[in-house]
Write a protein that holds these residues in place. Structure first.
Motif, PDB file in Angstrom:
ATOM      1  N   GLN A  53       0.865  -1.171   0.000  1.00  0.00           N
ATOM      2  CA  GLN A  53       0.000   0.000   0.000  1.00  0.00           C
ATOM      3  C   GLN A  53       0.901   1.220   0.000  1.00  0.00           C
ATOM      4  O   GLN A  53       1.751   1.363   0.886  1.00  0.00           O
ATOM      5  CB  GLN A  53      -0.911   0.010   1.225  1.00  0.00           C
ATOM      6  N   TYR A  66     -15.937  10.772  -1.474  1.00  0.00           N
ATOM      7  CA  TYR A  66     -16.923   9.702  -1.454  1.00  0.00           C
ATOM      8  C   TYR A  66     -18.138  10.234  -2.202  1.00  0.00           C
ATOM      9  O   TYR A  66     -18.597  11.349  -1.952  1.00  0.00           O
ATOM     10  CB  TYR A  66     -17.281   9.306  -0.015  1.00  0.00           C
ATOM     11  N   SER A  85     -15.656   0.569 -13.673  1.00  0.00           N
ATOM     12  CA  SER A  85     -14.355  -0.010 -14.026  1.00  0.00           C
ATOM     13  C   SER A  85     -13.631   0.825 -15.069  1.00  0.00           C
ATOM     14  O   SER A  85     -12.403   0.777 -15.172  1.00  0.00           O
ATOM     15  CB  SER A  85     -14.529  -1.433 -14.550  1.00  0.00           C
ATOM     16  N   VAL A  91     -11.393   3.920  -6.704  1.00  0.00           N
ATOM     17  CA  VAL A  91     -10.567   2.960  -5.967  1.00  0.00           C
ATOM     18  C   VAL A  91     -11.392   1.958  -5.174  1.00  0.00           C
ATOM     19  O   VAL A  91     -10.895   0.927  -4.757  1.00  0.00           O
ATOM     20  CB  VAL A  91      -9.555   3.670  -5.040  1.00  0.00           C
ATOM     21  N   ASP A  92     -12.674   2.251  -4.985  1.00  0.00           N
ATOM     22  CA  ASP A  92     -13.547   1.350  -4.245  1.00  0.00           C
ATOM     23  C   ASP A  92     -14.983   1.737  -4.562  1.00  0.00           C
ATOM     24  O   ASP A  92     -15.278   2.916  -4.792  1.00  0.00           O
ATOM     25  CB  ASP A  92     -13.283   1.486  -2.744  1.00  0.00           C
ATOM     26  N   GLY A  94     -19.343   0.175  -4.031  1.00  0.00           N
ATOM     27  CA  GLY A  94     -20.270  -0.884  -3.653  1.00  0.00           C
ATOM     28  C   GLY A  94     -21.699  -0.409  -3.763  1.00  0.00           C
ATOM     29  O   GLY A  94     -21.987   0.787  -3.637  1.00  0.00           O
ATOM     30  N   HIS A 105     -15.696   5.519  -4.015  1.00  0.00           N
ATOM     31  CA  HIS A 105     -14.552   6.228  -3.452  1.00  0.00           C
ATOM     32  C   HIS A 105     -13.617   6.560  -4.609  1.00  0.00           C
ATOM     33  O   HIS A 105     -13.166   5.670  -5.332  1.00  0.00           O
ATOM     34  CB  HIS A 105     -13.853   5.332  -2.424  1.00  0.00           C
ATOM     35  N   HIS A 141      -7.676   4.564   8.705  1.00  0.00           N
ATOM     36  CA  HIS A 141      -7.611   3.751   7.488  1.00  0.00           C
ATOM     37  C   HIS A 141      -6.998   2.420   7.859  1.00  0.00           C
ATOM     38  O   HIS A 141      -5.841   2.346   8.229  1.00  0.00           O
ATOM     39  CB  HIS A 141      -6.784   4.423   6.397  1.00  0.00           C
ATOM     40  N   ALA A 144      -7.554  -2.637   3.040  1.00  0.00           N
ATOM     41  CA  ALA A 144      -8.464  -3.672   2.536  1.00  0.00           C
ATOM     42  C   ALA A 144      -8.362  -4.921   3.364  1.00  0.00           C
ATOM     43  O   ALA A 144      -7.298  -5.305   3.796  1.00  0.00           O
ATOM     44  CB  ALA A 144      -8.140  -3.985   1.089  1.00  0.00           C
TER      45      ALA A 144
END
Length: 145
Positions: A53, A66, A85, A91-92, A94, A105, A141, A144
């Motif tokens: 990371q 966000y 994609s 980066v994230d 859902g 994110h 943080h 993951a």
């Protein structure tokens, strides 16, 4: 998976470069027993990979937000995945409950880069609108998991 495996995973989360002997001394196993367990966790896809990371501010990606994503009609998660994609700054993401369809994110080099990434998301035909919150100070943080 048992408590020894969970202990090994906890130690690898803290330091993926930890030696098997060092892990074994904490969980009470030999280095070879730890290696066999790690190999099995990898084979069983419990451990999906080992990675580094990089501090985003050092990497030049210190602006983050966000973003709530609101779609027109019903959009399948596979379609959202396809849309998001194509935006490397995402980066994230859902799908979520509530009024938004997804939470995204985004990391960018600066505000213009963030705005350009948001525009890419907004241009998707199924996206109605977004609502963004720019991160001022990152407090916690854990990475993951």
């Amino acid at each position: 998976m048992d408590n020894l495996d969970r202990g090994i995973l906890d130690l690898l989360r803290k330091n993926a470069r930890a030696g098997y002997g060092d892990i074994g001394s904490v969980v009470g196993l030999s280095a070879s027993a730890v290696k066999r367990r790690v190999d099995k966790l990898v084979a069983d896809k419990v451990i999906r990979g080992f990675t580094i990371q990089v501090d985003p501010s050092i990497d030049g990606m210190s602006t983050e937000a966000y973003v709530e994503l609101f779609c027109r009609g019903t959009v399948a998660p596979d379609e959202l995945l396809r849309i998001l994609s194509g935006v490397p700054e995402v980066v994230d993401a859902g799908t979520v409950t509530g009024s938004a369809d997804a939470i995204v994110h985004i990391r960018a080099r600066d505000i213009p880069g963030l705005e350009a990434a948001l525009e890419k998301v907004r241009l998707a035909p199924n996206v109605d609108h977004t609502r963004s919150a720019i991160v001022l100070t990152r407090l916690i943080h854990r990475g993951a998991e």
